[in-house]
Design an enzyme around this catalytic site. Structure first.
Site, PDB file in Angstrom:
ATOM      1  CE  LYS A   1      -3.739  -2.609   0.128  1.00 22.47           C
ATOM      2  NZ  LYS A   1      -4.262  -3.124  -0.974  1.00 22.47           N
TER       3      LYS A   1
HETATM    4  C1  LIG Z   1      -9.951  -2.789  -1.745  1.00 26.38           C
HETATM    5  C2  LIG Z   1      -9.698  -3.568  -0.489  1.00 26.38           C
HETATM    6  N1  LIG Z   1     -10.020  -3.712   0.352  1.00 26.38           N
HETATM    7  C3  LIG Z   1      -9.519  -4.267   1.664  1.00 26.38           C
HETATM    8  C4  LIG Z   1      -8.216  -5.009   1.576  1.00 26.38           C
HETATM    9  C5  LIG Z   1      -7.755  -5.676   2.698  1.00 26.38           C
HETATM   10  O1  LIG Z   1      -6.883  -5.078   3.349  1.00 26.38           O
HETATM   11  P1  LIG Z   1      -5.898  -5.970   4.447  1.00 26.38           P
HETATM   12  O2  LIG Z   1      -4.999  -6.838   3.685  1.00 26.38           O
HETATM   13  O3  LIG Z   1      -5.210  -4.666   5.289  1.00 26.38           O
HETATM   14  O4  LIG Z   1      -6.759  -6.658   5.385  1.00 26.38           O
HETATM   15  C6  LIG Z   1      -7.463  -4.760   0.463  1.00 26.38           C
HETATM   16  C7  LIG Z   1      -6.171  -5.562   0.316  1.00 26.38           C
HETATM   17  O5  LIG Z   1      -5.389  -5.637  -0.649  1.00 26.38           O
HETATM   18  C8  LIG Z   1      -8.084  -4.327  -0.779  1.00 26.38           C
HETATM   19  O6  LIG Z   1      -7.353  -4.077  -1.688  1.00 26.38           O
END
Ligand SMILES: Cc1ncc(COP(=O)(O)O)c(C=O)c1O
Length: 385
Positions: free
Chosen positions: A185
């Site tokens: 990210k």
């Molecule tokens: C659009 C979206 N929502 C949620 C997430 C979930 O994030 P995390 O891996 O921090 O749980 C991601 C992860 O890539 C994502 O791209």
């Protein structure tokens, strides 16, 4: 053509950052402590919101937020079909039903009109996703909601940190906005995330929900000499971020906007290079600051896997963001969704792939990717994309 290797993503955390961990080890706080508080203060300032809480992933933060909103069995939550599976999975995890909707064909974002058609008496929340780093119009979504029904808005900001819509950042019109600090990210600590809100009552519930539902956190329980008993009124999960990871964030948040300039330059260079090809890029709106988290292109469903292979053979990292969530067998089996129920998401998802975009990407690296796209891939794609 000069041959080289271009990774999909290269992080910019140097080994010197190990000193930040060493500093945490000099304090008594291995888990959430003063560094986390410092970052939460930075987030409140950056987003101009009252409350911020660090969490150990977007996913766990979203589960805690849904629990804090008392969303569960019998409730519906509207989510895009074009997103990462986590957006829908968190709804399943609390026992509610994700109700999918399609997206705009040019921006891949959900719109108030699409949401309106999916609202029922059971709708408890909507999770707009700021896909690829471009924000949905959250104010328009809020203005459209029925006034006689409490429907929460939870912004999925996993692709967004620096973005603005009409000059306004996430968190202004929603009940909560949730970020991811996962490894790739724009702001990262390997795994992590944050929840921001202006709602004091909701924030109190979120704080409990990320710590098992306990009514007092560790710092309050062990205050100078007097142990305080805690209770548990509501179910919670475990989602707090330790200072051992939070320590990577302060400097990145301070410098995030300068890195965005680099992302923007790389993205614009791709856009102008691909303008006269058959490769399609999503439309960037005029009234926004784009976080430029990912650079997706569309090459057509008949070509996508061949293009992935060609990029792989050319040593260029690429990934797919995303095949439509309703078409995943878990969702299609459980709810009976057909592939074409959300045709724009389905067809975008079958024809898209994302190409390398990261601060620190060299001009030579980008020139090579463009060369392969224009001189190899564009020639492979039929006229019908
Ligand atoms: C659009 C979206 N929502 C949620 C997430 C979930 O994030 P995390 O891996 O921090 O749980 C991601 C992860 O890539 C994502 O791209």
């Amino acid at each position: 053509m000069v041959h080289m290797q271009v990774p999909f993503y290269r992080h910019s955390l140097s080994p010197e950052n190990a000193q930040l961990v060493a500093k945490v080890l000099e304090t008594p706080f291995l888990t959430s402590g003063p560094i986390g508080k410092e970052v939460e203060g930075q987030l409140c300032e950056y987003f101009d919101v009252k409350y911020a809480k660090l969490v150990n992933s977007w996913t766990n933060g979203a589960v805690a937020t849904l629990l804090a909103m008392d969303i569960g069995p019998g409730d519906e939550v509207i989510v895009p079909a074009m997103t990462f599976i986590a957006t829908a999975n968190v709804v399943e995890l609390v026992g509610a039903k994700p109700v999918f909707i399609d997206c705009d064909p040019e921006t891949l974002l959900i719109t108030p009109e699409l949401i309106k058609g999916a609202i029922t008496k059971k709708t408890k929340a909507i999770i707009p996703v700021h896909m690829y780093g471009q924000m949905c119009d959250v104010k328009a979504i809020k203005d459209m909601l029925p006034k006689d029904q409490r429907i929460f808005i939870i912004e999925d900001c996993a692709h967004t940190f620096e973005a603005k819509f009409n000059g306004e950042r996430p968190g202004k019109y929603s009940d909560a906005a949730i970020f991811s600090f996962y490894a790739t990210k724009n702001v990262t600590c390997g795994e992590g995330g944050a929840i921001i809100t202006n709602d004091e009552d909701l924030f109190e519930r979120i704080i409990q929900a990320i710590l098992h539902g306990m009514s007092a956190g560790a710092a309050d329980r062990f205050k100078a000499g007097q142990y305080k008993h805690w209770g548990m009124e509501h179910l919670g999960t475990k989602a707090n971020l330790p200072d051992l990871l939070a320590c990577f964030l302060p400097e990145q948040i301070r410098t995030v906007d300068s890195r965005l300039k680099e992302r923007e330059t790389i993205a614009q260079t791709y856009e102008s290079a691909l303008k006269n090809t058959k490769i399609i890029c999503p439309i960037k709106l005029d009234n926004i600051v784009h976080s430029r988290h990912l650079f997706p292109i569309h090459v057509g469903s008949q070509n996508r896997d061949k293009v992935l292979l060609t990029l792989g053979e050319s040593n260029i990292g690429a990934t797919v963001n995303y095949r439509a969530v309703h078409s995943m067998s878990y969702y299609s089996k459980k709810y009976g969704y057909q592939e074409n129920d959300f045709p724009i998401s389905f067809s975008w998802g079958n024809g898209t792939l994302s190409i390398p975009l990261f601060p620190g990407m060299t001009t030579a690296e980008q020139d090579y990717v463009i060369d392969v796209l224009v001189n190899k891939i564009d020639k492979m794609i039929g006229e019908d994309n």
